[in-house]
Design a protein around this motif. Structure first.
Motif, mmCIF file in Angstrom:
data_model
loop_
_atom_site.group_PDB
_atom_site.id
_atom_site.type_symbol
_atom_site.label_atom_id
_atom_site.label_comp_id
_atom_site.label_asym_id
_atom_site.label_seq_id
_atom_site.Cartn_x
_atom_site.Cartn_y
_atom_site.Cartn_z
ATOM 1 N N ALA A 244 32.801 24.319 -58.968
ATOM 2 C CA ALA A 244 31.504 24.912 -58.626
ATOM 3 C C ALA A 244 31.534 26.427 -58.736
ATOM 4 N N ALA A 245 32.692 27.032 -58.415
ATOM 5 C CA ALA A 245 32.807 28.485 -58.470
ATOM 6 C C ALA A 245 32.642 29.015 -59.888
ATOM 7 N N LYS A 246 32.848 28.151 -60.876
ATOM 8 C CA LYS A 246 32.762 28.575 -62.281
ATOM 9 C C LYS A 246 31.425 28.191 -62.927
ATOM 10 N N LEU A 247 30.585 27.454 -62.182
ATOM 11 C CA LEU A 247 29.324 26.968 -62.744
ATOM 12 C C LEU A 247 28.139 27.502 -61.946
ATOM 13 N N ASP A 248 26.948 27.253 -62.468
ATOM 14 C CA ASP A 248 25.716 27.660 -61.791
ATOM 15 C C ASP A 248 25.426 26.663 -60.671
ATOM 16 N N ALA A 249 25.697 27.060 -59.426
ATOM 17 C CA ALA A 249 25.559 26.145 -58.286
ATOM 18 C C ALA A 249 24.120 25.679 -58.111
ATOM 19 N N ASN A 250 23.151 26.583 -58.308
ATOM 20 C CA ASN A 250 21.746 26.203 -58.137
ATOM 21 C C ASN A 250 21.314 25.151 -59.139
ATOM 22 N N MET A 251 21.776 25.318 -60.388
ATOM 23 C CA MET A 251 21.434 24.328 -61.418
ATOM 24 C C MET A 251 22.077 22.980 -61.096
ATOM 25 N N LEU A 252 23.339 22.998 -60.649
ATOM 26 C CA LEU A 252 24.020 21.757 -60.276
ATOM 27 C C LEU A 252 23.272 21.048 -59.151
ATOM 28 N N LYS A 253 22.814 21.824 -58.170
ATOM 29 C CA LYS A 253 22.114 21.234 -57.028
ATOM 30 C C LYS A 253 20.797 20.611 -57.460
ATOM 31 N N LYS A 254 20.118 21.240 -58.397
ATOM 32 C CA LYS A 254 18.846 20.697 -58.889
ATOM 33 C C LYS A 254 19.078 19.420 -59.693
ATOM 34 N N ILE A 255 20.166 19.392 -60.474
ATOM 35 C CA ILE A 255 20.498 18.179 -61.230
ATOM 36 C C ILE A 255 20.791 17.035 -60.274
ATOM 37 N N PHE A 256 21.588 17.329 -59.236
ATOM 38 C CA PHE A 256 21.889 16.300 -58.241
ATOM 39 C C PHE A 256 20.624 15.841 -57.530
ATOM 40 N N ALA A 257 19.733 16.788 -57.233
ATOM 41 C CA ALA A 257 18.480 16.447 -56.555
ATOM 42 C C ALA A 257 17.659 15.468 -57.392
ATOM 43 N N VAL A 258 17.635 15.685 -58.702
ATOM 44 C CA VAL A 258 16.897 14.776 -59.591
ATOM 45 C C VAL A 258 17.540 13.389 -59.577
ATOM 46 N N VAL A 259 18.892 13.358 -59.641
ATOM 47 C CA VAL A 259 19.615 12.069 -59.595
ATOM 48 C C VAL A 259 19.351 11.375 -58.263
ATOM 49 N N LEU A 260 19.376 12.138 -57.172
ATOM 50 C CA LEU A 260 19.133 11.571 -55.846
ATOM 51 C C LEU A 260 17.700 11.057 -55.731
ATOM 52 N N LEU A 261 16.765 11.781 -56.321
ATOM 53 C CA LEU A 261 15.360 11.363 -56.321
ATOM 54 C C LEU A 261 15.200 10.033 -57.060
ATOM 55 N N ILE A 262 15.858 9.920 -58.202
ATOM 56 C CA ILE A 262 15.813 8.671 -58.975
ATOM 57 C C ILE A 262 16.450 7.528 -58.189
ATOM 58 N N THR A 263 17.596 7.839 -57.543
ATOM 59 C CA THR A 263 18.303 6.817 -56.752
ATOM 60 C C THR A 263 17.444 6.337 -55.585
ATOM 61 N N GLY A 264 16.852 7.290 -54.860
ATOM 62 C CA GLY A 264 16.013 6.930 -53.716
ATOM 63 C C GLY A 264 14.818 6.083 -54.124
ATOM 64 N N THR A 265 14.156 6.483 -55.199
ATOM 65 C CA THR A 265 12.984 5.724 -55.660
ATOM 66 C C THR A 265 13.396 4.362 -56.216
ATOM 67 N N ARG A 266 14.580 4.293 -56.822
ATOM 68 C CA ARG A 266 15.062 3.006 -57.346
ATOM 69 C C ARG A 266 15.348 2.040 -56.195
ATOM 70 N N MET A 267 15.927 2.556 -55.109
ATOM 71 C CA MET A 267 16.194 1.711 -53.944
ATOM 72 C C MET A 267 14.885 1.197 -53.339
ATOM 73 N N LEU A 268 13.882 2.060 -53.303
ATOM 74 C CA LEU A 268 12.578 1.641 -52.803
ATOM 75 C C LEU A 268 11.934 0.640 -53.750
ATOM 76 N N ALA A 269 12.061 0.889 -55.047
ATOM 77 C CA ALA A 269 11.444 -0.001 -56.036
ATOM 78 C C ALA A 269 12.067 -1.404 -55.996
ATOM 79 N N GLN A 270 13.386 -1.473 -55.716
ATOM 80 C CA GLN A 270 14.070 -2.764 -55.694
ATOM 81 C C GLN A 270 13.487 -3.697 -54.638
ATOM 82 N N LEU A 271 12.886 -3.113 -53.620
ATOM 83 C CA LEU A 271 12.302 -3.921 -52.558
ATOM 84 C C LEU A 271 11.025 -4.633 -52.998
ATOM 85 N N PHE A 272 10.394 -4.105 -54.047
ATOM 86 C CA PHE A 272 9.099 -4.637 -54.448
ATOM 87 C C PHE A 272 9.099 -5.275 -55.828
ATOM 88 N N ILE A 273 10.227 -5.169 -56.531
ATOM 89 C CA ILE A 273 10.306 -5.741 -57.889
ATOM 90 C C ILE A 273 11.178 -6.992 -57.893
#
Length: 273
Positions: A244-273
């Protein structure tokens, strides 16, 4: 040996979970639970465990893994003076009460409700990372005693129900009230221990082992997962921090946030599909 060989794919996947969680914790400073719960939730299902049982076991196992990692984190933050002992004295008992109520509820409700709650928490956490990161505080200081009591109880309650430690909820809440960020992270490590230790013990003792649970599950905790994940999380977290010290921490956090958003919505979607 034969037992290990027969369950090699499961063990290998759990080892991979520990590596993944450790790297992300070091890279992004996120709590392990927010990573471990969804990974175990989908992993256990791939081995034939029902979604409901998978969520129970993912929640309990995640809480168990947080115990040693939070102890290690507390030691590190205490050396830097970033653990607020006074706040912990005020919040500790109320967090514990919230944890005990939440843990009891985990053993009583359908696993689908836990999946829904985690999906909501993950989605809100992702949105907070995407849109609130770096923004000014919402208030000048923490509220009065009644307000803080409600915050502490809710942190314990919701964290124990979805298998996460102190960081996911307490850090954004504290920083929203103009609390110093480094001290929020250090104090959150101690909050994580207050949450994870009693919650994990409760789910180990009072959780009824699902009939389709994978090898090594007692109560709601998969001990094989615990043994595979913990040492690798501890080992790979510093490596992630070095990367992390060698990379853009803010960009990494935003990428993870997008992955987490997809994961959270997928878990919710699994309940209804």
């Amino acid at each position: 040996m034969e037992l290990v060989l027969n369950n090699l794919p499961t063990i290998a996947a759990l080892i991979g979970t520990g590596v993944f969680a450790g790297l992300l914790a070091g890279l992004l400073g996120v709590g392990g639970g927010i990573v471990i719960v969804p990974v175990l939730f989908f992993l256990f299902q791939s081995f034939g465990v029902s979604p409901q049982s998978a969520m129970y076991i993912a929640t309990g196992t995640s809480l168990a893994t947080i115990i040693p990692t939070s102890i290690s984190s507390i030691r590190s933050h205490r050396k830097k003076g970033n653990v607020d002992a006074e706040l912990l004295k005020q919040w500790g008992l109320l967090i514990l009460i919230g944890v005990l109520i939440g843990s009891w509820l985990v053993t009583k409700v359908d696993g689908r409700y836990l999946t829904t709650l985690f999906g909501i928490v993950a989605t809100l956490s992702a949105l907070n990372m995407l849109f609130r990161s770096g923004k000014s505080a919402l208030a000048e200081s923490l509220p009065g005693r009644v307000g803080q009591s409600m915050i502490a109880g809710c942190i314990g309650f919701f964290s124990s129900m979805v298998g996460i430690g102190g960081g996911t909820l307490s850090v954004p809440i504290l920083t929203a009230f103009n609390y110093p960020a480094h001290k929020a992270v250090g104090t959150a490590a101690a909050i994580g221990l207050i949450i994870s230790l009693p919650a994990a013990l409760y789910l180990l003792i009072f959780g009824q082992t699902p009939v389709d649970a994978p090898l090594g599950t007692y109560g709601y905790i998969n001990l094989v997962g615990f043994v595979c994940i913990v040492p690798l999380t501890v080992f790979f977290a510093p490596i992630g921090a070095g990367i992390a010290a060698k990379l853009d921490a803010n960009m990494l956090k935003k990428i993870f946030a997008v992955v987490l958003l997809i994961t959270g919505t997928r878990m919710l979607a699994q309940l209804f599909i």
